[in-house]
Design a protein around this motif. Structure first.
Motif, PDB file in Angstrom:
ATOM      1  N   ASP A 189       0.871  -1.179   0.000  1.00 20.92           N
ATOM      2  CA  ASP A 189       0.000   0.000   0.000  1.00 20.92           C
ATOM      3  C   ASP A 189       0.906   1.227   0.000  1.00 20.92           C
ATOM      4  OD1 ASP A 189      -1.919   1.950   0.298  1.00 20.92           O
ATOM      5  OD2 ASP A 189      -2.442   1.412   2.363  1.00 20.92           O
ATOM      6  N   LEU A 190       1.138   1.797  -1.178  1.00 18.44           N
ATOM      7  CA  LEU A 190       2.065   2.922  -1.308  1.00 18.44           C
ATOM      8  C   LEU A 190       1.384   4.269  -1.138  1.00 18.44           C
ATOM      9  CD1 LEU A 190       4.257   1.785  -4.348  1.00 18.44           C
ATOM     10  CD2 LEU A 190       4.527   1.249  -1.919  1.00 18.44           C
ATOM     11  N   ASN A 191       0.056   4.331  -1.317  1.00 19.70           N
ATOM     12  CA  ASN A 191      -0.646   5.615  -1.282  1.00 19.70           C
ATOM     13  C   ASN A 191      -1.530   5.790  -0.042  1.00 19.70           C
ATOM     14  OD1 ASN A 191      -2.603   3.798  -1.956  1.00 19.70           O
ATOM     15  ND2 ASN A 191      -3.231   4.815  -3.843  1.00 19.70           N
ATOM     16  N   ASP A 192      -1.408   4.899   0.935  1.00 24.80           N
ATOM     17  CA  ASP A 192      -2.127   4.990   2.204  1.00 24.80           C
ATOM     18  C   ASP A 192      -3.644   5.019   2.026  1.00 24.80           C
ATOM     19  OD1 ASP A 192      -2.338   5.057   4.964  1.00 24.80           O
ATOM     20  OD2 ASP A 192      -2.198   7.238   5.078  1.00 24.80           O
ATOM     21  N   ASP A 193      -4.156   4.171   1.113  1.00 23.94           N
ATOM     22  CA  ASP A 193      -5.613   4.066   0.944  1.00 23.94           C
ATOM     23  C   ASP A 193      -6.163   2.782   1.576  1.00 23.94           C
ATOM     24  OD1 ASP A 193      -4.722   2.133  -0.826  1.00 23.94           O
ATOM     25  OD2 ASP A 193      -5.824   2.905  -2.554  1.00 23.94           O
ATOM     26  N   ASN A 194      -5.304   2.065   2.312  1.00 26.47           N
ATOM     27  CA  ASN A 194      -5.654   0.803   2.984  1.00 26.47           C
ATOM     28  C   ASN A 194      -6.010  -0.317   2.013  1.00 26.47           C
ATOM     29  OD1 ASN A 194      -5.274   1.723   5.687  1.00 26.47           O
ATOM     30  ND2 ASN A 194      -7.192   2.858   5.476  1.00 26.47           N
ATOM     31  N   ILE A 195      -5.552  -0.179   0.753  1.00 23.98           N
ATOM     32  CA  ILE A 195      -5.743  -1.223  -0.252  1.00 23.98           C
ATOM     33  C   ILE A 195      -4.359  -1.565  -0.817  1.00 23.98           C
ATOM     34  CG2 ILE A 195      -6.814  -1.867  -2.441  1.00 23.98           C
ATOM     35  CD1 ILE A 195      -8.939   0.322  -1.857  1.00 23.98           C
ATOM     36  N   ALA A 196      -3.933  -2.794  -0.627  1.00 19.91           N
ATOM     37  CA  ALA A 196      -2.635  -3.239  -1.136  1.00 19.91           C
ATOM     38  C   ALA A 196      -2.808  -3.845  -2.523  1.00 19.91           C
ATOM     39  CB  ALA A 196      -2.010  -4.255  -0.187  1.00 19.91           C
ATOM     40  N   SER A 197      -1.809  -3.649  -3.354  1.00 17.56           N
ATOM     41  CA  SER A 197      -1.843  -4.179  -4.721  1.00 17.56           C
ATOM     42  C   SER A 197      -0.423  -4.484  -5.162  1.00 17.56           C
ATOM     43  CB  SER A 197      -2.479  -3.161  -5.668  1.00 17.56           C
ATOM     44  OG  SER A 197      -2.440  -3.628  -6.998  1.00 17.56           O
ATOM     45  N   SER A 198      -0.286  -5.447  -6.063  1.00 22.06           N
ATOM     46  CA  SER A 198       1.033  -5.700  -6.655  1.00 22.06           C
ATOM     47  C   SER A 198       1.226  -4.870  -7.926  1.00 22.06           C
ATOM     48  CB  SER A 198       1.227  -7.191  -6.955  1.00 22.06           C
ATOM     49  OG  SER A 198       0.248  -7.632  -7.864  1.00 22.06           O
ATOM     50  N   GLU A 199       0.120  -4.404  -8.535  1.00 21.61           N
ATOM     51  CA  GLU A 199       0.227  -3.515  -9.705  1.00 21.61           C
ATOM     52  C   GLU A 199       0.389  -2.096  -9.174  1.00 21.61           C
ATOM     53  OE1 GLU A 199       1.176  -1.896 -12.536  1.00 21.61           O
ATOM     54  OE2 GLU A 199       0.506  -3.816 -13.371  1.00 21.61           O
ATOM     55  N   LEU A 200       1.626  -1.605  -9.205  1.00 24.52           N
ATOM     56  CA  LEU A 200       1.957  -0.345  -8.552  1.00 24.52           C
ATOM     57  C   LEU A 200       1.383   0.880  -9.264  1.00 24.52           C
ATOM     58  CD1 LEU A 200       5.610  -1.122  -7.452  1.00 24.52           C
ATOM     59  CD2 LEU A 200       3.463  -1.536  -6.241  1.00 24.52           C
ATOM     60  N   ILE A 201       0.954   0.735 -10.506  1.00 23.84           N
ATOM     61  CA  ILE A 201       0.288   1.847 -11.181  1.00 23.84           C
ATOM     62  C   ILE A 201      -0.960   2.257 -10.387  1.00 23.84           C
ATOM     63  CG2 ILE A 201      -1.080   2.445 -13.245  1.00 23.84           C
ATOM     64  CD1 ILE A 201       1.053   1.069 -14.918  1.00 23.84           C
ATOM     65  N   LYS A 202      -1.627   1.283  -9.750  1.00 28.80           N
ATOM     66  CA  LYS A 202      -2.799   1.576  -8.925  1.00 28.80           C
ATOM     67  C   LYS A 202      -2.409   2.237  -7.603  1.00 28.80           C
ATOM     68  CE  LYS A 202      -5.337  -2.457 -10.614  1.00 28.80           C
ATOM     69  NZ  LYS A 202      -5.900  -3.755 -10.220  1.00 28.80           N
ATOM     70  N   GLU A 203      -1.168   2.091  -7.185  1.00 25.22           N
ATOM     71  CA  GLU A 203      -0.705   2.583  -5.886  1.00 25.22           C
ATOM     72  C   GLU A 203      -0.029   3.950  -5.957  1.00 25.22           C
ATOM     73  OE1 GLU A 203      -1.151   1.317  -2.812  1.00 25.22           O
ATOM     74  OE2 GLU A 203      -2.448  -0.154  -3.770  1.00 25.22           O
ATOM     75  N   ILE A 204       0.430   4.331  -7.116  1.00 24.79           N
ATOM     76  CA  ILE A 204       1.200   5.571  -7.244  1.00 24.79           C
ATOM     77  C   ILE A 204       0.315   6.621  -7.912  1.00 24.79           C
ATOM     78  CG2 ILE A 204       3.277   6.606  -8.236  1.00 24.79           C
ATOM     79  CD1 ILE A 204       4.587   3.810  -7.942  1.00 24.79           C
ATOM     80  N   ASP A 205      -0.288   7.462  -7.079  1.00 21.34           N
ATOM     81  CA  ASP A 205      -1.266   8.447  -7.541  1.00 21.34           C
ATOM     82  C   ASP A 205      -0.610   9.568  -8.345  1.00 21.34           C
ATOM     83  OD1 ASP A 205      -3.244   7.033  -6.160  1.00 21.34           O
ATOM     84  OD2 ASP A 205      -2.947   8.205  -4.330  1.00 21.34           O
ATOM     85  N   TYR A 206      -1.317  10.009  -9.373  1.00 22.42           N
ATOM     86  CA  TYR A 206      -0.966  11.204 -10.160  1.00 22.42           C
ATOM     87  C   TYR A 206       0.420  11.132 -10.789  1.00 22.42           C
ATOM     88  CZ  TYR A 206      -4.800  12.728  -7.230  1.00 22.42           C
ATOM     89  OH  TYR A 206      -5.997  12.803  -6.580  1.00 22.42           O
ATOM     90  N   TYR A 207       0.878   9.966 -11.123  1.00 24.80           N
ATOM     91  CA  TYR A 207       2.210   9.851 -11.723  1.00 24.80           C
ATOM     92  C   TYR A 207       2.143   9.372 -13.170  1.00 24.80           C
ATOM     93  CZ  TYR A 207       6.988   8.651 -12.704  1.00 24.80           C
ATOM     94  OH  TYR A 207       8.221   8.592 -13.293  1.00 24.80           O
ATOM     95  N   PHE A 208       1.457   8.291 -13.408  1.00 26.38           N
ATOM     96  CA  PHE A 208       1.427   7.684 -14.738  1.00 26.38           C
ATOM     97  C   PHE A 208       0.366   8.386 -15.579  1.00 26.38           C
ATOM     98  CE2 PHE A 208       3.060   4.412 -11.890  1.00 26.38           C
ATOM     99  CZ  PHE A 208       4.249   4.094 -12.531  1.00 26.38           C
ATOM    100  N   ILE A 209       0.814   9.212 -16.520  1.00 25.72           N
ATOM    101  CA  ILE A 209      -0.077  10.012 -17.350  1.00 25.72           C
ATOM    102  C   ILE A 209       0.006   9.476 -18.775  1.00 25.72           C
ATOM    103  CG2 ILE A 209      -0.561  12.325 -18.225  1.00 25.72           C
ATOM    104  CD1 ILE A 209       0.954  13.346 -15.663  1.00 25.72           C
ATOM    105  N   GLU A 210      -1.124   9.115 -19.336  1.00 26.66           N
ATOM    106  CA  GLU A 210      -1.145   8.535 -20.677  1.00 26.66           C
ATOM    107  C   GLU A 210      -0.535   9.492 -21.687  1.00 26.66           C
ATOM    108  OE1 GLU A 210      -4.175   6.357 -23.753  1.00 26.66           O
ATOM    109  OE2 GLU A 210      -4.656   6.466 -21.632  1.00 26.66           O
ATOM    110  N   GLY A 211       0.352   8.944 -22.527  1.00 28.41           N
ATOM    111  CA  GLY A 211       1.002   9.725 -23.572  1.00 28.41           C
ATOM    112  C   GLY A 211       2.258  10.449 -23.117  1.00 28.41           C
TER     113      GLY A 211
END
Length: 191
Positions: free
Chosen positions: A46-68
């Motif tokens: 849980d990298l973004n402190d939303d109490n939801i753990a995931s192995s796909e870190l794109i879901k954990e790292i807010d406002y970083y991965f921007i399409e294009g």
């Protein structure tokens, strides 16, 4: 005798230059910009402190991965004069503070942190000459460095996709400590 030596050396020189041209031609198919489409860890965090753990870190790292928006580049590009074989990679870097009154457990944001290396192209893989870097940082005014180790081989999946592996530390709110993650990255060509 001199003519005989020249006749023996000439085919070798031609063979070397055509092999080099083939390598450059193969590299040119993959030069350009890529975007990270998968950033998958070997463990759930849980990298973004939303109490939801995931192995796909794109879901954990807010406002970083921007399409294009490119995260990775292979050079030399056709539109540049410089023939240097370089890769540039931008990865999410954790910026965390434990001094925010609204989030005493830690407030996190992510920024881009860049890495560049020269490479060789061998057996249809990019082999990096540099395979690690140090993220220099301060956490609440305390100096803190984090090492990132990149697998030296970047593999070609197909004409528009590459994959690479790395080990990188991120702060996990589930365990409340820094965790070394083994990450598989899938990149998609965007130009």
């Amino acid at each position: 005798m001199r003519i005989l030596k020249l006749l023996l050396i000439f085919p070798i020189l031609i063979g070397c230059s055509s092999e080099n041209e083939n390598t450059n031609e193969n590299v040119s198919k993959y030069t350009g910009n890529y975007q990270i489409i998968s950033y998958k860890s070997d463990i759930e965090v849980d990298l973004n402190d939303d109490n939801i753990a995931s192995s796909e870190l794109i879901k954990e790292i807010d406002y970083y991965f921007i399409e294009g928006f490119p995260d990775f580049e292979i050079r030399p590009n056709a539109d540049t004069q410089n023939e240097a074989k370089l890769v540039s990679l931008f990865l999410p870097k954790t910026n965390i503070t434990f001094q925010d009154p609204g989030k005493p457990q830690g407030k996190v944001m992510f920024s881009r942190y860049g890495f560049t290396s020269t490479f060789n192209f061998k057996n249809n893989n990019f082999i990096l000459n540099d395979d690690q870097y140090l993220e220099s940082d301060y956490i609440d005014n305390v100096h803190s460095n984090r090492k990132t180790i990149i697998d030296s081989e970047i593999n070609i999946i197909d004409e528009t996709h590459l994959k690479m592996k790395l080990s990188k530390e991120y702060y996990d709110f589930k365990t409340k400590k820094w965790s070394l993650l083994n990450i598989l990255i899938i990149l998609k060509k965007i130009d």
